[in-house]
Write a protein that holds these residues in place. Structure first.
Motif, PDB file in Angstrom:
ATOM      1  N   UNK A  10       0.836  -1.202   0.000  1.00  0.00           N
ATOM      2  CA  UNK A  10       0.000   0.000   0.000  1.00  0.00           C
ATOM      3  C   UNK A  10       0.872   1.255   0.000  1.00  0.00           C
ATOM      4  N   UNK A  11       0.235   2.368  -0.293  1.00  0.00           N
ATOM      5  CA  UNK A  11       0.942   3.644  -0.278  1.00  0.00           C
ATOM      6  C   UNK A  11       1.549   3.912   1.097  1.00  0.00           C
ATOM      7  N   UNK A  12       0.786   3.631   2.144  1.00  0.00           N
ATOM      8  CA  UNK A  12       1.254   3.865   3.508  1.00  0.00           C
ATOM      9  C   UNK A  12       2.450   2.974   3.847  1.00  0.00           C
ATOM     10  N   UNK A  18      10.238   3.392   3.311  1.00  0.00           N
ATOM     11  CA  UNK A  18      11.269   4.398   3.035  1.00  0.00           C
ATOM     12  C   UNK A  18      11.747   5.053   4.332  1.00  0.00           C
ATOM     13  N   UNK A  19      10.835   5.295   5.235  1.00  0.00           N
ATOM     14  CA  UNK A  19      11.170   5.958   6.505  1.00  0.00           C
ATOM     15  C   UNK A  19      12.074   5.110   7.397  1.00  0.00           C
ATOM     16  N   UNK A  20      12.070   3.807   7.182  1.00  0.00           N
ATOM     17  CA  UNK A  20      12.865   2.906   8.017  1.00  0.00           C
ATOM     18  C   UNK A  20      14.340   2.841   7.628  1.00  0.00           C
ATOM     19  N   UNK A  21      14.726   3.519   6.568  1.00  0.00           N
ATOM     20  CA  UNK A  21      16.100   3.448   6.073  1.00  0.00           C
ATOM     21  C   UNK A  21      16.689   4.844   5.919  1.00  0.00           C
ATOM     22  N   UNK A  22      18.011   4.933   6.042  1.00  0.00           N
ATOM     23  CA  UNK A  22      18.702   6.200   5.795  1.00  0.00           C
ATOM     24  C   UNK A  22      18.913   6.419   4.299  1.00  0.00           C
ATOM     25  N   UNK A  23      19.231   5.327   3.590  1.00  0.00           N
ATOM     26  CA  UNK A  23      19.496   5.400   2.156  1.00  0.00           C
ATOM     27  C   UNK A  23      18.797   4.269   1.431  1.00  0.00           C
ATOM     28  N   UNK A  24      18.425   4.535   0.198  1.00  0.00           N
ATOM     29  CA  UNK A  24      17.827   3.542  -0.689  1.00  0.00           C
ATOM     30  C   UNK A  24      18.747   3.428  -1.900  1.00  0.00           C
ATOM     31  N   UNK A  25      19.187   2.216  -2.195  1.00  0.00           N
ATOM     32  CA  UNK A  25      20.055   1.978  -3.345  1.00  0.00           C
ATOM     33  C   UNK A  25      19.226   1.275  -4.409  1.00  0.00           C
ATOM     34  N   UNK A  26      19.098   1.916  -5.546  1.00  0.00           N
ATOM     35  CA  UNK A  26      18.353   1.344  -6.667  1.00  0.00           C
ATOM     36  C   UNK A  26      19.383   0.821  -7.657  1.00  0.00           C
ATOM     37  N   UNK A  27      19.437  -0.515  -7.787  1.00  0.00           N
ATOM     38  CA  UNK A  27      20.485  -1.108  -8.623  1.00  0.00           C
ATOM     39  C   UNK A  27      19.989  -1.562  -9.992  1.00  0.00           C
ATOM     40  N   UNK A  28      18.684  -1.604 -10.171  1.00  0.00           N
ATOM     41  CA  UNK A  28      18.145  -1.924 -11.485  1.00  0.00           C
ATOM     42  C   UNK A  28      16.761  -1.323 -11.615  1.00  0.00           C
ATOM     43  N   UNK A  29      16.217  -1.379 -12.812  1.00  0.00           N
ATOM     44  CA  UNK A  29      14.887  -0.841 -13.029  1.00  0.00           C
ATOM     45  C   UNK A  29      13.875  -1.782 -12.381  1.00  0.00           C
ATOM     46  N   UNK A  49      21.899   6.042  -5.697  1.00  0.00           N
ATOM     47  CA  UNK A  49      21.662   6.019  -4.251  1.00  0.00           C
ATOM     48  C   UNK A  49      20.872   7.274  -3.886  1.00  0.00           C
ATOM     49  N   UNK A  50      19.794   7.068  -3.151  1.00  0.00           N
ATOM     50  CA  UNK A  50      18.951   8.170  -2.689  1.00  0.00           C
ATOM     51  C   UNK A  50      18.947   8.187  -1.171  1.00  0.00           C
ATOM     52  N   UNK A  51      18.976   9.362  -0.586  1.00  0.00           N
ATOM     53  CA  UNK A  51      18.721   9.421   0.850  1.00  0.00           C
ATOM     54  C   UNK A  51      17.213   9.337   1.033  1.00  0.00           C
ATOM     55  N   UNK A  52      16.791   8.663   2.062  1.00  0.00           N
ATOM     56  CA  UNK A  52      15.357   8.562   2.338  1.00  0.00           C
ATOM     57  C   UNK A  52      14.770   9.943   2.568  1.00  0.00           C
ATOM     58  N   UNK A  53      15.527  10.793   3.208  1.00  0.00           N
ATOM     59  CA  UNK A  53      15.079  12.164   3.458  1.00  0.00           C
ATOM     60  C   UNK A  53      14.793  12.879   2.139  1.00  0.00           C
ATOM     61  N   UNK A  54      15.672  12.680   1.157  1.00  0.00           N
ATOM     62  CA  UNK A  54      15.482  13.283  -0.163  1.00  0.00           C
ATOM     63  C   UNK A  54      14.210  12.763  -0.829  1.00  0.00           C
ATOM     64  N   UNK A  55      13.988  11.461  -0.768  1.00  0.00           N
ATOM     65  CA  UNK A  55      12.797  10.886  -1.375  1.00  0.00           C
ATOM     66  C   UNK A  55      11.541  11.357  -0.663  1.00  0.00           C
ATOM     67  N   UNK A  56      11.552  11.307   0.653  1.00  0.00           N
ATOM     68  CA  UNK A  56      10.354  11.664   1.428  1.00  0.00           C
ATOM     69  C   UNK A  56      10.028  13.161   1.348  1.00  0.00           C
ATOM     70  N   UNK A  57      10.990  13.975   0.959  1.00  0.00           N
ATOM     71  CA  UNK A  57      10.723  15.411   0.783  1.00  0.00           C
ATOM     72  C   UNK A  57       9.697  15.656  -0.317  1.00  0.00           C
TER      73      UNK A  57
END
Length: 61
Positions: A10-12, A18-29, A49-57
């Motif tokens: 779900x969206x939630x 995302x909130x549970x991690x400092x960084x998200x690493x996307x290695x493939x599509x 590599x994305x910071x979770x803070x950046x994504x959640x902004x």
């Protein structure tokens, strides 16, 4: 470090995940992750590599 493959959630749950991690690493599509990011965060995800803070902004509920 965790590797998550299944983003049929779900969206939630996506925001919580995302909130549970400092960084998200996307290695493939990744279709479901990309679709949720576009739907919920209104951004296109690329392989990097994305910071979770950046994504959640981008989150507006």
């Amino acid at each position: 470090m965790d590797a998550i493959e299944n983003f049929i959630i779900s969206d939630e749950e996506f925001i919580t995940t995302l909130s549970n991690y400092d960084y998200i690493v996307v290695i493939d599509e990744h279709y479901t992750f990309n679709a949720l990011a576009k739907k919920i965060l209104n951004i296109n995800i690329e392989q990097q590599i994305y910071s979770s803070e950046e994504l959640l902004a981008h989150y507006t509920n």
